[in-house]
Design a protein around this motif. Structure first.
Motif, PDB file in Angstrom:
ATOM      1  N   LEU A   1     -15.148   6.984 -35.430  1.00 62.10           N
ATOM      2  CA  LEU A   1     -14.172   5.903 -35.628  1.00 62.10           C
ATOM      3  C   LEU A   1     -14.694   4.805 -36.545  1.00 62.10           C
ATOM      4  O   LEU A   1     -14.008   3.788 -36.760  1.00 62.10           O
ATOM      5  N   ASN A   2     -15.907   4.999 -37.074  1.00 60.17           N
ATOM      6  CA  ASN A   2     -16.517   4.049 -38.018  1.00 60.17           C
ATOM      7  C   ASN A   2     -16.478   2.617 -37.489  1.00 60.17           C
ATOM      8  O   ASN A   2     -15.915   1.711 -38.083  1.00 60.17           O
ATOM      9  N   PHE A   3     -17.106   2.441 -36.310  1.00 56.21           N
ATOM     10  CA  PHE A   3     -17.257   1.120 -35.695  1.00 56.21           C
ATOM     11  C   PHE A   3     -15.919   0.436 -35.401  1.00 56.21           C
ATOM     12  O   PHE A   3     -15.792  -0.783 -35.503  1.00 56.21           O
ATOM     13  N   GLY A   4     -14.920   1.242 -35.087  1.00 53.04           N
ATOM     14  CA  GLY A   4     -13.625   0.679 -34.708  1.00 53.04           C
ATOM     15  C   GLY A   4     -12.606   0.604 -35.824  1.00 53.04           C
ATOM     16  O   GLY A   4     -11.467   0.178 -35.598  1.00 53.04           O
ATOM     17  N   GLU A   5     -12.964   1.051 -37.027  1.00 52.72           N
ATOM     18  CA  GLU A   5     -12.029   0.999 -38.152  1.00 52.72           C
ATOM     19  C   GLU A   5     -10.844   1.942 -37.948  1.00 52.72           C
ATOM     20  O   GLU A   5      -9.713   1.639 -38.336  1.00 52.72           O
ATOM     21  N   PHE A   6     -11.104   3.105 -37.334  1.00 52.38           N
ATOM     22  CA  PHE A   6     -10.058   4.126 -37.206  1.00 52.38           C
ATOM     23  C   PHE A   6      -9.587   4.340 -35.770  1.00 52.38           C
ATOM     24  O   PHE A   6      -8.840   5.273 -35.488  1.00 52.38           O
ATOM     25  N   GLY A   7     -10.026   3.494 -34.865  1.00 55.18           N
ATOM     26  CA  GLY A   7      -9.622   3.585 -33.472  1.00 55.18           C
ATOM     27  C   GLY A   7     -10.368   2.543 -32.674  1.00 55.18           C
ATOM     28  O   GLY A   7     -11.413   2.041 -33.096  1.00 55.18           O
ATOM     29  N   ALA A   8      -9.840   2.205 -31.513  1.00 57.70           N
ATOM     30  CA  ALA A   8     -10.433   1.131 -30.702  1.00 57.70           C
ATOM     31  C   ALA A   8     -11.593   1.656 -29.859  1.00 57.70           C
ATOM     32  O   ALA A   8     -11.570   2.788 -29.368  1.00 57.70           O
ATOM     33  N   LEU A   9     -12.613   0.819 -29.685  1.00 52.19           N
ATOM     34  CA  LEU A   9     -13.785   1.156 -28.879  1.00 52.19           C
ATOM     35  C   LEU A   9     -13.918   0.169 -27.723  1.00 52.19           C
ATOM     36  O   LEU A   9     -13.627  -1.020 -27.870  1.00 52.19           O
ATOM     37  N   CYS A  10     -14.372   0.680 -26.577  1.00 53.11           N
ATOM     38  CA  CYS A  10     -14.607  -0.188 -25.427  1.00 53.11           C
ATOM     39  C   CYS A  10     -15.886   0.249 -24.725  1.00 53.11           C
ATOM     40  O   CYS A  10     -16.407   1.337 -24.976  1.00 53.11           O
ATOM     41  N   ASP A  11     -16.393  -0.595 -23.847  1.00 55.41           N
ATOM     42  CA  ASP A  11     -17.655  -0.302 -23.163  1.00 55.41           C
ATOM     43  C   ASP A  11     -17.491   0.845 -22.169  1.00 55.41           C
ATOM     44  O   ASP A  11     -16.432   1.009 -21.548  1.00 55.41           O
ATOM     45  N   VAL A  12     -18.544   1.625 -21.991  1.00 51.92           N
ATOM     46  CA  VAL A  12     -18.549   2.723 -21.025  1.00 51.92           C
ATOM     47  C   VAL A  12     -18.336   2.166 -19.617  1.00 51.92           C
ATOM     48  O   VAL A  12     -18.959   1.176 -19.219  1.00 51.92           O
ATOM     49  N   GLY A  13     -17.433   2.781 -18.857  1.00 51.77           N
ATOM     50  CA  GLY A  13     -17.223   2.411 -17.462  1.00 51.77           C
ATOM     51  C   GLY A  13     -16.460   1.124 -17.221  1.00 51.77           C
ATOM     52  O   GLY A  13     -16.277   0.715 -16.072  1.00 51.77           O
ATOM     53  N   ASN A  14     -15.982   0.491 -18.286  1.00 53.97           N
ATOM     54  CA  ASN A  14     -15.282  -0.800 -18.155  1.00 53.97           C
ATOM     55  C   ASN A  14     -13.771  -0.564 -18.190  1.00 53.97           C
ATOM     56  O   ASN A  14     -13.150  -0.573 -19.253  1.00 53.97           O
ATOM     57  N   ASP A  15     -13.169  -0.339 -17.026  1.00 51.38           N
ATOM     58  CA  ASP A  15     -11.743  -0.014 -16.979  1.00 51.38           C
ATOM     59  C   ASP A  15     -10.878  -1.194 -17.405  1.00 51.38           C
ATOM     60  O   ASP A  15      -9.791  -1.006 -17.970  1.00 51.38           O
ATOM     61  N   GLU A  16     -11.350  -2.416 -17.155  1.00 48.35           N
ATOM     62  CA  GLU A  16     -10.593  -3.615 -17.552  1.00 48.35           C
ATOM     63  C   GLU A  16     -10.480  -3.676 -19.075  1.00 48.35           C
ATOM     64  O   GLU A  16      -9.387  -3.879 -19.628  1.00 48.35           O
TER      65      GLU A  16
ATOM     66  N   GLU B   1       3.094  -1.014 -37.675  1.00 44.84           N
ATOM     67  CA  GLU B   1       1.651  -1.013 -37.417  1.00 44.84           C
ATOM     68  C   GLU B   1       1.194   0.346 -36.884  1.00 44.84           C
ATOM     69  O   GLU B   1       0.122   0.835 -37.246  1.00 44.84           O
ATOM     70  N   ARG B   2       2.019   0.947 -36.043  1.00 50.35           N
ATOM     71  CA  ARG B   2       1.686   2.259 -35.497  1.00 50.35           C
ATOM     72  C   ARG B   2       1.570   3.299 -36.616  1.00 50.35           C
ATOM     73  O   ARG B   2       0.638   4.104 -36.646  1.00 50.35           O
ATOM     74  N   LEU B   3       2.510   3.272 -37.550  1.00 44.40           N
ATOM     75  CA  LEU B   3       2.475   4.210 -38.671  1.00 44.40           C
ATOM     76  C   LEU B   3       1.225   4.008 -39.526  1.00 44.40           C
ATOM     77  O   LEU B   3       0.643   4.974 -40.030  1.00 44.40           O
ATOM     78  N   GLN B   4       0.800   2.770 -39.686  1.00 43.75           N
ATOM     79  CA  GLN B   4      -0.424   2.483 -40.447  1.00 43.75           C
ATOM     80  C   GLN B   4      -1.648   3.048 -39.726  1.00 43.75           C
ATOM     81  O   GLN B   4      -2.549   3.617 -40.362  1.00 43.75           O
ATOM     82  N   ILE B   5      -1.681   2.895 -38.400  1.00 47.26           N
ATOM     83  CA  ILE B   5      -2.779   3.452 -37.606  1.00 47.26           C
ATOM     84  C   ILE B   5      -2.826   4.972 -37.764  1.00 47.26           C
ATOM     85  O   ILE B   5      -3.900   5.565 -37.948  1.00 47.26           O
ATOM     86  N   ILE B   6      -1.658   5.605 -37.711  1.00 50.09           N
ATOM     87  CA  ILE B   6      -1.579   7.064 -37.829  1.00 50.09           C
ATOM     88  C   ILE B   6      -2.065   7.528 -39.196  1.00 50.09           C
ATOM     89  O   ILE B   6      -2.835   8.497 -39.304  1.00 50.09           O
ATOM     90  N   GLU B   7      -1.643   6.845 -40.253  1.00 43.98           N
ATOM     91  CA  GLU B   7      -2.048   7.234 -41.616  1.00 43.98           C
ATOM     92  C   GLU B   7      -3.559   7.098 -41.801  1.00 43.98           C
ATOM     93  O   GLU B   7      -4.199   7.940 -42.433  1.00 43.98           O
ATOM     94  N   LYS B   8      -4.118   6.018 -41.253  1.00 39.87           N
ATOM     95  CA  LYS B   8      -5.578   5.846 -41.340  1.00 39.87           C
ATOM     96  C   LYS B   8      -6.292   6.959 -40.578  1.00 39.87           C
ATOM     97  O   LYS B   8      -7.338   7.455 -41.015  1.00 39.87           O
ATOM     98  N   GLY B   9      -5.721   7.361 -39.446  1.00 43.87           N
ATOM     99  CA  GLY B   9      -6.301   8.441 -38.664  1.00 43.87           C
ATOM    100  C   GLY B   9      -6.308   9.746 -39.423  1.00 43.87           C
ATOM    101  O   GLY B   9      -7.305  10.483 -39.421  1.00 43.87           O
TER     102      GLY B   9
ATOM    103  N   ALA C   1      -6.359  10.119 -42.630  1.00 46.64           N
ATOM    104  CA  ALA C   1      -7.345  10.011 -43.704  1.00 46.64           C
ATOM    105  C   ALA C   1      -8.762  10.231 -43.171  1.00 46.64           C
ATOM    106  O   ALA C   1      -9.583  10.911 -43.810  1.00 46.64           O
ATOM    107  N   ARG C   2      -9.048   9.663 -42.004  1.00 50.33           N
ATOM    108  CA  ARG C   2     -10.387   9.835 -41.422  1.00 50.33           C
ATOM    109  C   ARG C   2     -10.634  11.283 -41.033  1.00 50.33           C
ATOM    110  O   ARG C   2     -11.729  11.813 -41.259  1.00 50.33           O
TER     111      ARG C   2
END
Length: 373
Positions: free
Chosen positions: A307-322, A338-346, A348-349
């Motif tokens: 995900l290139n440090f969150g560029e192509f998708g969101a990252l969260c801490d391990v075990g942190n459900d909140e 915005e959703r379509l932009q996320i999909i297009e970036k995905g 491409a990645r």
């Protein structure tokens, strides 16, 4: 020009990421240069039927890795194998030893696929694997994080390790999305105004679906949602009980292993990976290839790189459900644009991991390893 005979060794062509990687490499090898062989133990694997017809497939008459050494050595010798390629630590050690016992000119190439270790016992075991690994001709890691782990825990010199990302067969995925169908009994799960969240992976400690179920319960309190879990494993009953305790059992759907998960991914609003550790996380790249936004734990070590440090998708801490719930809600709440932009970036990645491109790196590696004295 004489074709290079490459033997791929794995315990079974089952539904896991290692088998899927081998399948993608084998099927995409340049047949004008390479002749692929596949050897497994005596198990039936779900990916066997997807192998190309020209693959020489040999199934050993044992289900014990320890009893496969001499049989494998004999095949390497009799078939005149040039390169023996394997993945997964115990399988790697068997392949290396068998290559030595074949008393042939075969070159041993091994692939490490995960961030293993942690406890004293595990770390000592990895040192043992490392001692055997050092006698191989080439080591492949599927991410920079896995390479660092090989150096730190296996004590392998970094210059002996080549990083090659997992190949994702985009043509196959696109074909399965376009022509594949989900099981009729599952169609109703996606015919809804609810947001559909999906995940895929064995129901085991490493994948930590507990955290995902907890996060999902929080998301469902804010947005009417459904969670679809693809995969089988020993923790199913425990996860169902957790969903019951959180009053979301009627919204969490366990549908088992699916040979074509991509038809499911593409119908979902969000893919979530909750793992405690991964080597690369093949499934994240595959989700991106189906046009599905991704939220993943920032576990060692694959998701951050995919995900290139969150560029192509969101990252969260391990075990942190909140935190996971927060990231899921952010993605599920974006505007359609915005959703379509996320999909297009995905999309491409995902192309960065196209099997045709990645397998060429493997081909170059095999040829360069053969040229070593």
């Amino acid at each position: 020009m004489k074709k290079v005979k490459i033997l791929f060794f794995i315990y079974q062509m089952g539904g896991g990421g290692a088998a899927r990687t081998l399948l993608n490499i084998i099927n995409n090898l340049d047949r004008s240069k390479f002749e692929p062989y596949l050897v497994t133990l005596n198990f039936d694997g779900s990916y066997e039927k997807e192998l190309k017809d020209d693959v020489k497939f040999i199934k050993l008459d044992t289900k014990r890795l320890s009893r496969s050494i001499l049989r494998l050595a004999k095949i390497i010798k009799e078939e005149g194998i040039d390169v023996a390629f394997s993945t997964i630590p115990r399988v790697n050690t068997i392949a290396i030893i068998a290559s030595k016992l074949s008393f042939s000119k075969v070159k041993s190439v091994i692939r490490e696929a995960d961030n293993l270790g942690g406890s004293l016992r595990e770390n000592m075991q990895l040192l043992g694997f490392g001692m055997v690994y050092k006698t191989s001709d080439q080591i492949v890691s599927l991410s920079e994080g896995v390479k660092a782990n090989l150096v730190n825990r296996y004590k392998v010199k970094p210059e002996r390790i080549e990083v090659i990302y997992n190949p994702v067969d985009l043509n196959s995925i696109n074909d399965k999305v376009e022509h594949g169908k989900i099981d009729p009994e599952h169609e109703a799960l996606f015919l809804t105004d609810d947001k559909v969240i999906i995940t895929a992976g064995r129901l085991v400690e490493q994948k930590d679906q507990r955290t995902l179920v907890k996060a999902f319960a929080k998301v469902n309190n804010e947005i009417s949602s459904r969670l679809v879990i693809l995969g089988e494993g020993p923790l199913k009953e425990e996860l169902m009980e957790l969903a019951r305790e959180l009053s979301v059992l009627d919204r969490v759907h366990f549908i088992g292993f699916q040979s074509n998960p991509y038809s499911y991914f593409t119908k979902a609003d969000l893919f979530v990976l909750s793992s405690k550790h991964e080597g690369f996380s093949h499934v994240i790249a595959e989700a991106l290839a189906t046009g599905t936004p991704v939220v993943s734990t920032n576990c060692k070590s694959g998701p951050e790189e995919v995900l290139n440090f969150g560029e192509f998708g969101a990252l969260c801490d391990v075990g942190n459900d909140e935190q996971m719930a927060g990231e899921m809600l952010k993605v599920l709440s974006v505007s359609e644009q915005e959703r379509l932009q996320i999909i297009e970036k995905g999309y491409a990645r995902a192309r960065d991991f196209d099997a045709k491109q990645i397998v060429k790196q493997y081909e170059q590696l095999f040829l360069s390893t053969l040229s070593k004295q």
